[in-house]
Design an enzyme around this catalytic site. Structure first.
Site, PDB file in Angstrom:
ATOM      1  NE  ARG A  88      -3.487   2.382   2.316  1.00 20.40           N
ATOM      2  CZ  ARG A  88      -3.680   3.450   3.248  1.00 20.40           C
ATOM      3  NH1 ARG A  88      -3.275   2.502   4.604  1.00 20.40           N
ATOM      4  NH2 ARG A  88      -4.421   4.550   3.604  1.00 20.40           N
ATOM      5  CG  HIS A 132      -1.236   9.337   3.413  1.00 16.73           C
ATOM      6  ND1 HIS A 132      -1.180   7.414   4.293  1.00 16.73           N
ATOM      7  CD2 HIS A 132      -0.953   9.763   5.038  1.00 16.73           C
ATOM      8  CE1 HIS A 132      -1.317   7.529   5.143  1.00 16.73           C
ATOM      9  NE2 HIS A 132      -0.479   8.570   6.174  1.00 16.73           N
ATOM     10  CD  GLU A 177      -5.353   7.310  10.322  1.00 14.62           C
ATOM     11  OE1 GLU A 177      -5.049   8.102  10.411  1.00 14.62           O
ATOM     12  OE2 GLU A 177      -4.613   5.642  10.483  1.00 14.62           O
ATOM     13  CG  ASN A 303      -5.442   3.080   8.952  1.00 15.00           C
ATOM     14  OD1 ASN A 303      -6.056   2.665   8.249  1.00 15.00           O
ATOM     15  ND2 ASN A 303      -5.662   4.638   8.399  1.00 15.00           N
ATOM     16  CE1 TYR A 305      -1.021   2.459  13.567  1.00 13.18           C
ATOM     17  CE2 TYR A 305      -2.993   3.049  12.908  1.00 13.18           C
ATOM     18  CZ  TYR A 305      -1.155   2.553  12.589  1.00 13.18           C
ATOM     19  OH  TYR A 305      -0.436   2.641  11.564  1.00 13.18           O
ATOM     20  CD  GLU A 363      -2.028   3.605   8.336  1.00 12.88           C
ATOM     21  OE1 GLU A 363      -1.871   4.557   9.094  1.00 12.88           O
ATOM     22  OE2 GLU A 363      -1.990   4.448   7.426  1.00 12.88           O
TER      23      GLU A 363
END
Ligand code: IFM
Length: 453
Positions: A88, A132, A177, A303, A305, A363
């Site tokens: 990616r 991005h 995002e 994504n 985290y 991600e």
């Protein structure tokens, strides 16, 4: 809190996943490419922001970063040698257009063409993110994403890129995002362009989502067999205590942090709970916008985290909620909670509550203070994080989440935005003095896992 090796789900193996599961790494243009003024690239908002004293913690910029623009073959070799089947990347818009009325820059187009050909030659399926965060500065000078005209500029850019690469790139991500684009860029000011205004951030957010919705049919028209989606940063939200007030705070926080994106993308409009909280700060929504944003997509990128823990905080505008950091949690060196269970919760929730189509973890990764010693980077903590999160993906699939792929963040250490080079997320260590790449223990583990060793 130290994780014991015996606590790890060591039995995890590639064969626990479907044969066609997508195994990748994620990267982004500004964070790795460098070559900021090469081959006609013009400044992005991140060049401007990073050059402003006090904005990036170590005073650095992405001007050189990992010099990926010149070293991309070595980097793709690394990805291939890890046994990945997907890669990616994102396109730097400022390499493609150097002005509002400009023609596409042939050298910028040629770079991404070479890069994509390089992926295909190495058996890596290209996953392209159009945006991005590196907006051309000349567009910011005209209001950036707050200006609805930027949606049209984005569509022109998306049109050019999908025509140029669409014969080879089938997986397209419109935005990475949008929370960060909008809120870090315009509410807390931690990211470029560094504004601090909630109404501005919400309008930016709306325009970004609108650009997504408008781009999807255009991408499909240019690339008939395209798979199109968006990548959201989502967090499971947990209460700081069992009190009714903290639990109500969870709902308010979730309304803006997660549902503000998910609800509108899946046809429910902006959540009433959040609209009531932001009141007059809500964005201007024109007729047809919500329908455009809710265009069906082929997949959703998640994504993940860490979870966010919140408590009731009556004085906090607009959510009357505050993020807290319970001391009893395992954390990365960045302070982010290590919570693979949160990923299971999140993926199962998204799959249950929204008609997302295929889900991909676009991600997931961790930042630790790595050291190169005797030619090795023994990043046991990152390796363990990876193992535990892959086990979480496996568990979420078993729990009904249709997850079709996993992209680790990131292939390389890189420019971590407002943290500069102070945070390392890579499976590969970058010695920034020499630009030497050293695969870390975590990268070796991922590679062994992918090879079934
Ligand atoms: O480095 C970032 C990336 O650009 C977007 N997602 C989160 C990563 C780690 O902070």
């Amino acid at each position: 809190m130290t994780m014991m090796l015996t606590d790890l789900p060591m039995a995890i193996q590639r064969s626990d996943f479907a044969g066609d599961f997508v195994w990748g790494v994620s990267t982004s243009s500004y964070q790795i490419e460098g070559a900021a003024a090469v081959d006609g690239r013009v400044p992005s908002i991140w060049d401007t922001f990073a050059a402003t004293p006090g904005k990036v913690r170590d005073g650095s910029t992405g001007a050189v970063a990992c010099d990926h623009y010149h070293r991309w073959e070595e980097d793709l070799d690394l990805a291939q040698s890890m046994g990945l089947n997907a890669y990616r990347f994102s396109i730097a818009w400022p390499r493609i257009f150097n002005g509002v009325d400009a023609e596409p820059n042939a050298k910028g187009l040629a770079f991404y063409s070479r890069l994509v050909d390089g992926m295909l030659a190495r058996g890596l399926q290209p996953w392209c993110t159009l945006y991005h965060w590196d907006l051309p500065q000349y567009i910011q000078d005209q209001g950036g994403w707050n200006n609805r005209a930027t949606v049209d500029l984005y569509l022109r850019y998306a049109d050019v890129m999908t025509r140029h690469l669409g014969d080879r790139v089938k997986h397209w991500i419109t935005h990475n995002e949008p929370w960060c684009t909008a809120m870090h860029g315009n509410w807390d000011g931690m990211h470029a362009p560094g504004n601090k205004s909630l109404p501005l951030a919400l309008q930016v957010c709306h325009n970004v989502l609108l650009s997504h919705g408008r781009a999807v049919p255009l991408i499909r028209a240019n690339v008939p067999d395209a798979k199109v989606g968006i990548a959201l940063s989502l967090h499971p939200v947990m209460p700081a205590s069992d009190s009714a007030t903290d639990r109500a705070a969870v709902s308010r926080h979730d309304a803006l942090r997660n549902r503000w994106f998910l609800d509108v993308l899946y046809g429910r409009g902006y959540p009433a709970e959040a609209l009531a909280l932001v009141g007059a700060d809500a964005p201007v929504v024109e007729p047809g916008d919500l329908e455009a944003i809710a265009v069906p997509c082929d997949f959703l990128g998640v994504n993940y985290y860490f979870p966010e823990v919140v408590r009731d905080a009556p004085d906090e505008y607009p959510l009357r909620a505050q993020i807290v950091f319970p001391p009893d949690r395992q954390r990365t060196d960045f302070g982010w909670e290590v919570a693979p269970d949160g990923m299971v919760t999140l993926l199962e929730r998204v799959a249950r509550d929204y008609p997302t189509g295929d889900l991909y973890v676009t991600e997931n990764g961790s930042s630790y203070d790595d050291h190169l010693e005797d030619g090795l980077v023994r990043d046991t903590a990152r390796r363990d994080y990876l193992i535990r999160h892959l086990a979480a993906v496996r568990d979420a699939i078993a729990g009904g989440g249709g997850i079709k792929g996993y992209f680790a963040w990131s292939l390389l250490d890189n420019f971590e935005w407002a943290e500069g080079y102070l945070r390392r997320f890579g499976l590969t260590y970058i010695d920034y003095e020499t630009q030497r790449r050293i695969v870390k223990q975590s990268g070796e583990w991922y590679s062994a896992f992918l090879r079934g060793a």
